[in-house]
Scaffold this active site. Sequence first.
Site, PDB file in Angstrom:
ATOM      1  N   TYR A  77       0.734  -1.086  -0.027  1.00 12.14           N
ATOM      2  CA  TYR A  77      -0.053   0.027   0.039  1.00 12.14           C
ATOM      3  C   TYR A  77       1.029   0.972   0.080  1.00 12.14           C
ATOM      4  CZ  TYR A  77      -4.450  -2.300   0.025  1.00 12.14           C
ATOM      5  OH  TYR A  77      -5.500  -3.199  -0.167  1.00 12.14           O
ATOM      6  N   GLN A 111     -14.817   3.312  -7.489  1.00 12.16           N
ATOM      7  CA  GLN A 111     -14.477   2.050  -6.932  1.00 12.16           C
ATOM      8  C   GLN A 111     -12.971   2.315  -6.572  1.00 12.16           C
ATOM      9  OE1 GLN A 111     -15.905  -1.909  -8.789  1.00 12.16           O
ATOM     10  NE2 GLN A 111     -15.941  -0.114 -10.455  1.00 12.16           N
ATOM     11  N   ASN A 112     -12.253   3.412  -7.048  1.00  3.03           N
ATOM     12  CA  ASN A 112     -10.929   3.708  -6.879  1.00  3.03           C
ATOM     13  C   ASN A 112     -10.490   4.188  -5.318  1.00  3.03           C
ATOM     14  OD1 ASN A 112     -10.965   2.955  -9.661  1.00  3.03           O
ATOM     15  ND2 ASN A 112     -10.531   5.061 -10.313  1.00  3.03           N
ATOM     16  N   VAL A 113      -9.598   3.881  -5.002  1.00  3.60           N
ATOM     17  CA  VAL A 113      -8.955   4.278  -3.736  1.00  3.60           C
ATOM     18  C   VAL A 113      -8.188   5.686  -3.849  1.00  3.60           C
ATOM     19  CG1 VAL A 113      -9.288   1.979  -2.566  1.00  3.60           C
ATOM     20  CG2 VAL A 113      -7.071   2.648  -3.596  1.00  3.60           C
ATOM     21  N   HIS A 133     -15.082   2.008  -2.176  1.00  2.00           N
ATOM     22  CA  HIS A 133     -14.011   0.890  -1.790  1.00  2.00           C
ATOM     23  C   HIS A 133     -13.100   1.722  -0.960  1.00  2.00           C
ATOM     24  CE1 HIS A 133     -14.980  -1.970  -5.342  1.00  2.00           C
ATOM     25  NE2 HIS A 133     -16.011  -2.233  -4.257  1.00  2.00           N
ATOM     26  N   GLY A 203     -14.200   2.417 -17.136  1.00  8.27           N
ATOM     27  CA  GLY A 203     -12.810   1.724 -16.790  1.00  8.27           C
ATOM     28  C   GLY A 203     -12.944   0.869 -15.566  1.00  8.27           C
ATOM     29  N   SER A 205     -13.573  -3.386 -14.761  1.00 10.13           N
ATOM     30  CA  SER A 205     -13.799  -4.884 -15.202  1.00 10.13           C
ATOM     31  C   SER A 205     -15.156  -5.258 -15.029  1.00 10.13           C
ATOM     32  CB  SER A 205     -12.786  -5.733 -14.802  1.00 10.13           C
ATOM     33  OG  SER A 205     -12.709  -5.828 -13.390  1.00 10.13           O
ATOM     34  N   ASN A 229     -14.879   1.642 -22.106  1.00  7.53           N
ATOM     35  CA  ASN A 229     -13.565   0.710 -21.762  1.00  7.53           C
ATOM     36  C   ASN A 229     -12.938   0.435 -23.159  1.00  7.53           C
ATOM     37  OD1 ASN A 229     -12.161  -1.721 -20.752  1.00  7.53           O
ATOM     38  ND2 ASN A 229     -13.495  -1.465 -19.020  1.00  7.53           N
TER      39      ASN A 229
END
Length: 265
Positions: A77, A111-113, A133, A203, A205, A229
């Site tokens: 991380y 969903q990106n951190v 997330h 972007g 999946s 995408n």
Amino acid sequence: MMLSTPPSPFAENITQAAQVLANASRIVCLTGAGVSAESGVATFRDAQTGLWSHFNPQQLASQAGFAADPGLVWRWYMQRLQTVEAAAPNLGHIALTQLAQLTPSFTLITQNVDDIHERAGSGNSTEGVLHIHGSITQFRCNVCGFEHVLQPFERVQALPPICRQCQQLVRPAVVWFGEALPERVSALAQRAVAQCDVMLVVGTSGVVYPVAEWPYAAQQNGATVIDVNPICTPISAMADLFLQGPGGEILPTLLEVVQQLRASN
Ligand code: BJW
Ligand code: ZN
């Protein structure tokens, strides 16, 4: 006599998508790791290069992975945090900020951190960017949840810091596999999904649940789903419109057509 070239299916899709977006009252944009790829942040499933190529991200991003080797997970991380901090918003992030300004209601669920949407100017109004997330720039105790302010020296340590409250290990404030999504953010996101008339997906999946279900939920409620995408995914297969290509190219083009349509109305 001049022969005009017929519009390509791609150009037709862009025009149709722009029309849908220009006429929408409530847009939800759902982004995944692909939106940050052109900023130099590797996608979740492509991230394991170099030193990290022998590790499975699905294992590292879990309580089991943290329990097995907290130092390894911490160093993973810290390396990703460094990449995120060095990354700048790309044209895709910027186009989404501008699209939001043209739209009566625009909810950005990511969903990106990473915090690159915010640095592009997104989420300045209403509820902000919904980080479903979690966030790699924030830290908390793995046991009692006490918030931890990361100190510079802790970034380069071999082990995670210790909680001041209960002496257990500190972790990034992200959502690992098997963990519940943050309650308030999840409620806000699901309400926006249920109420939107367009869902613009960029972007992802589309394989991580429960978020992977949300485009289906929006479509069942009558929303038009647009997917951006470079490759085909389960979302592009169910989407009403699939715009195949990188976000940094597709989104500015889309924005330009929306702006033209808005100006002509
Ligand atoms: C571009 C591009 C460019 C490239 N432009 N695009 C139902 C069925 C089956 C399984 C489950 C289920 N419900 C729950 C599960 C289990 C699990 C799950 O989904 N597993 C699947 C793998 C099968 N889900 C969970 O565990 C979730 N929790 C849960 O459900 O809890 C229940 C519970 C309730 C109550 C109490 C307790 C528990 C939590 C999921 C958390 C996911 N967390 C992660 C890690 C975050 C921290 C970190 O980053 O380390 O979130 S996993 C990872 O995947 C990360 C991402 O946000 C997420 C999605 O990935 P994303 O964004 O789609 O990235 P990629 O890499 O997969 O794709 C990138 C895409 O970009 C590709 O398509 C490229 O083509 C594209 N691209 N360049 C545009 N330039
Ligand atoms: Zn604690």
